[in-house]
Design a protein around this motif. Sequence first.
Motif, PDB file in Angstrom:
ATOM      1  N   GLN A  45       0.831  -1.201   0.000  1.00  0.00           N
ATOM      2  CA  GLN A  45       0.000   0.000   0.000  1.00  0.00           C
ATOM      3  C   GLN A  45       0.870   1.257   0.000  1.00  0.00           C
ATOM      4  OE1 GLN A  45      -3.225   0.180  -0.481  1.00  0.00           O
ATOM      5  NE2 GLN A  45      -3.192   2.397  -0.385  1.00  0.00           N
ATOM      6  N   LEU A  46       1.941   1.232   0.766  1.00  0.00           N
ATOM      7  CA  LEU A  46       2.880   2.345   0.788  1.00  0.00           C
ATOM      8  C   LEU A  46       3.452   2.586  -0.607  1.00  0.00           C
ATOM      9  CD1 LEU A  46       4.645   4.417   2.365  1.00  0.00           C
ATOM     10  CD2 LEU A  46       6.263   2.566   2.721  1.00  0.00           C
ATOM     11  N   GLN A  47       3.825   1.516  -1.289  1.00  0.00           N
ATOM     12  CA  GLN A  47       4.365   1.650  -2.648  1.00  0.00           C
ATOM     13  C   GLN A  47       3.337   2.253  -3.597  1.00  0.00           C
ATOM     14  OE1 GLN A  47       5.656  -2.501  -2.958  1.00  0.00           O
ATOM     15  NE2 GLN A  47       7.738  -1.747  -3.288  1.00  0.00           N
ATOM     16  N   LYS A  48       2.077   1.847  -3.468  1.00  0.00           N
ATOM     17  CA  LYS A  48       1.017   2.400  -4.321  1.00  0.00           C
ATOM     18  C   LYS A  48       0.825   3.888  -4.060  1.00  0.00           C
ATOM     19  CE  LYS A  48      -1.713  -1.790  -4.854  1.00  0.00           C
ATOM     20  NZ  LYS A  48      -2.967  -2.474  -4.472  1.00  0.00           N
ATOM     21  N   GLU A  49       0.782   4.264  -2.780  1.00  0.00           N
ATOM     22  CA  GLU A  49       0.625   5.678  -2.438  1.00  0.00           C
ATOM     23  C   GLU A  49       1.812   6.499  -2.935  1.00  0.00           C
ATOM     24  OE1 GLU A  49      -2.008   7.270  -1.168  1.00  0.00           O
ATOM     25  OE2 GLU A  49      -3.060   5.356  -1.220  1.00  0.00           O
ATOM     26  N   TYR A  50       2.989   5.927  -2.799  1.00  0.00           N
ATOM     27  CA  TYR A  50       4.201   6.603  -3.279  1.00  0.00           C
ATOM     28  C   TYR A  50       4.095   6.888  -4.772  1.00  0.00           C
ATOM     29  CZ  TYR A  50       9.093   7.297  -4.561  1.00  0.00           C
ATOM     30  OH  TYR A  50      10.256   7.793  -5.073  1.00  0.00           O
ATOM     31  N   LYS A  51       3.686   5.885  -5.533  1.00  0.00           N
ATOM     32  CA  LYS A  51       3.573   6.044  -6.983  1.00  0.00           C
ATOM     33  C   LYS A  51       2.587   7.156  -7.350  1.00  0.00           C
ATOM     34  CE  LYS A  51       6.293   3.737  -9.532  1.00  0.00           C
ATOM     35  NZ  LYS A  51       7.309   4.523 -10.208  1.00  0.00           N
ATOM     36  N   LYS A  52       1.531   7.318  -6.559  1.00  0.00           N
ATOM     37  CA  LYS A  52       0.554   8.377  -6.814  1.00  0.00           C
ATOM     38  C   LYS A  52       1.181   9.763  -6.685  1.00  0.00           C
ATOM     39  CE  LYS A  52      -3.468   5.883  -5.030  1.00  0.00           C
ATOM     40  NZ  LYS A  52      -4.478   5.882  -3.943  1.00  0.00           N
ATOM     41  N   HIS A  53       2.262   9.851  -5.915  1.00  0.00           N
ATOM     42  CA  HIS A  53       2.905  11.141  -5.645  1.00  0.00           C
ATOM     43  C   HIS A  53       4.192  11.343  -6.435  1.00  0.00           C
ATOM     44  CE1 HIS A  53       0.396  12.729  -2.360  1.00  0.00           C
ATOM     45  NE2 HIS A  53       0.128  11.460  -2.141  1.00  0.00           N
ATOM     46  N   THR A  54       4.476  10.489  -7.416  1.00  0.00           N
ATOM     47  CA  THR A  54       5.700  10.676  -8.196  1.00  0.00           C
ATOM     48  C   THR A  54       5.418  11.464  -9.467  1.00  0.00           C
ATOM     49  OG1 THR A  54       5.445   8.540  -9.327  1.00  0.00           O
ATOM     50  CG2 THR A  54       6.838   8.581  -7.352  1.00  0.00           C
ATOM     51  N   LEU A  55       6.414  12.212  -9.874  1.00  0.00           N
ATOM     52  CA  LEU A  55       6.339  13.008 -11.099  1.00  0.00           C
ATOM     53  C   LEU A  55       7.524  12.664 -11.994  1.00  0.00           C
ATOM     54  CD1 LEU A  55       5.654  16.546  -9.589  1.00  0.00           C
ATOM     55  CD2 LEU A  55       3.988  15.064 -10.719  1.00  0.00           C
ATOM     56  N   LYS A  56       7.298  12.718 -13.274  1.00  0.00           N
ATOM     57  CA  LYS A  56       8.395  12.584 -14.232  1.00  0.00           C
ATOM     58  C   LYS A  56       9.245  13.850 -14.152  1.00  0.00           C
ATOM     59  CE  LYS A  56       7.262   8.590 -15.765  1.00  0.00           C
ATOM     60  NZ  LYS A  56       8.024   7.456 -15.298  1.00  0.00           N
ATOM     61  N   THR A  57      10.451  13.764 -14.661  1.00  0.00           N
ATOM     62  CA  THR A  57      11.417  14.866 -14.528  1.00  0.00           C
ATOM     63  C   THR A  57      10.889  16.197 -15.034  1.00  0.00           C
ATOM     64  OG1 THR A  57      13.194  13.236 -14.771  1.00  0.00           O
ATOM     65  CG2 THR A  57      13.799  15.555 -14.976  1.00  0.00           C
ATOM     66  N   ALA A  58      10.325  16.225 -16.222  1.00  0.00           N
ATOM     67  CA  ALA A  58       9.853  17.500 -16.796  1.00  0.00           C
ATOM     68  C   ALA A  58       8.810  18.152 -15.902  1.00  0.00           C
ATOM     69  CB  ALA A  58       9.296  17.271 -18.198  1.00  0.00           C
ATOM     70  N   PHE A 141       7.344  13.371  -5.352  1.00  0.00           N
ATOM     71  CA  PHE A 141       8.685  12.817  -5.457  1.00  0.00           C
ATOM     72  C   PHE A 141       9.088  12.759  -6.922  1.00  0.00           C
ATOM     73  CE2 PHE A 141       6.622  10.742  -1.815  1.00  0.00           C
ATOM     74  CZ  PHE A 141       7.488  11.109  -0.798  1.00  0.00           C
ATOM     75  N   LEU A 142      10.378  12.895  -7.184  1.00  0.00           N
ATOM     76  CA  LEU A 142      10.897  12.725  -8.537  1.00  0.00           C
ATOM     77  C   LEU A 142      11.002  11.236  -8.823  1.00  0.00           C
ATOM     78  CD1 LEU A 142      12.160  13.727 -11.163  1.00  0.00           C
ATOM     79  CD2 LEU A 142      14.358  13.869  -9.960  1.00  0.00           C
ATOM     80  N   ASP A 143      10.221  10.766  -9.777  1.00  0.00           N
ATOM     81  CA  ASP A 143      10.202   9.352 -10.140  1.00  0.00           C
ATOM     82  C   ASP A 143      11.574   8.933 -10.657  1.00  0.00           C
ATOM     83  OD1 ASP A 143       9.248   6.807 -10.622  1.00  0.00           O
ATOM     84  OD2 ASP A 143       8.324   7.336 -12.543  1.00  0.00           O
ATOM     85  N   GLY A 144      12.219   8.020  -9.953  1.00  0.00           N
ATOM     86  CA  GLY A 144      13.539   7.541 -10.363  1.00  0.00           C
ATOM     87  C   GLY A 144      14.696   8.390  -9.887  1.00  0.00           C
TER      88      GLY A 144
END
Length: 161
Positions: A45-58, A141-144
């Motif tokens: 669940q933490l991983q899913k929530e994290y992914k919801k808050h990630t952005l691509k670099t641009a 968060f910055l994805d990657g």
Amino acid sequence: MKAKEWNFGNSYVYLAGIADWTKKQPQLAMFLDQPLAENQGTFRQLQKEYKKHTLKTADFLRLSRKGDTLVCDVREMSNRDQFPVSLANLRHYPVDRMVKLIKSGSRKVKRKKLLIFDNCGKQSLWLEHVLRQTGHDNYHFLDGGVLSWQKDGYDPLGRRY
């Protein structure tokens, strides 16, 4: 790496990062004061929530240029030296310090739009839990991490090469 420098024998570093190690060794990893093997659902669940808050670099860089954001580099000094980022509103808070600032309700981070990046997107995952636990909801968060930043062709100032 310091262990070798200080002549410690029999020391190893798992280069893939703690998130990968915990997937391979859930019986040895602790999460929220319980063995991860018994807490897998919460971790997923933490991983899913994290992914919801990630952005691509641009998108991350576009938001970082707005005056209402606080950009937080949570990398350790050794990683910052390898690719020193220079953005407006940038603060250097290693993960452990960032956790303390969030948990203490520090004005440095409270009620601010947070943009957080690490080296490869693995350390930030643990901040997701702390941010949610303390009621923050305005963060990305910055994805990657910085590795994606570089791979996407941006220099330390956030400009395309």
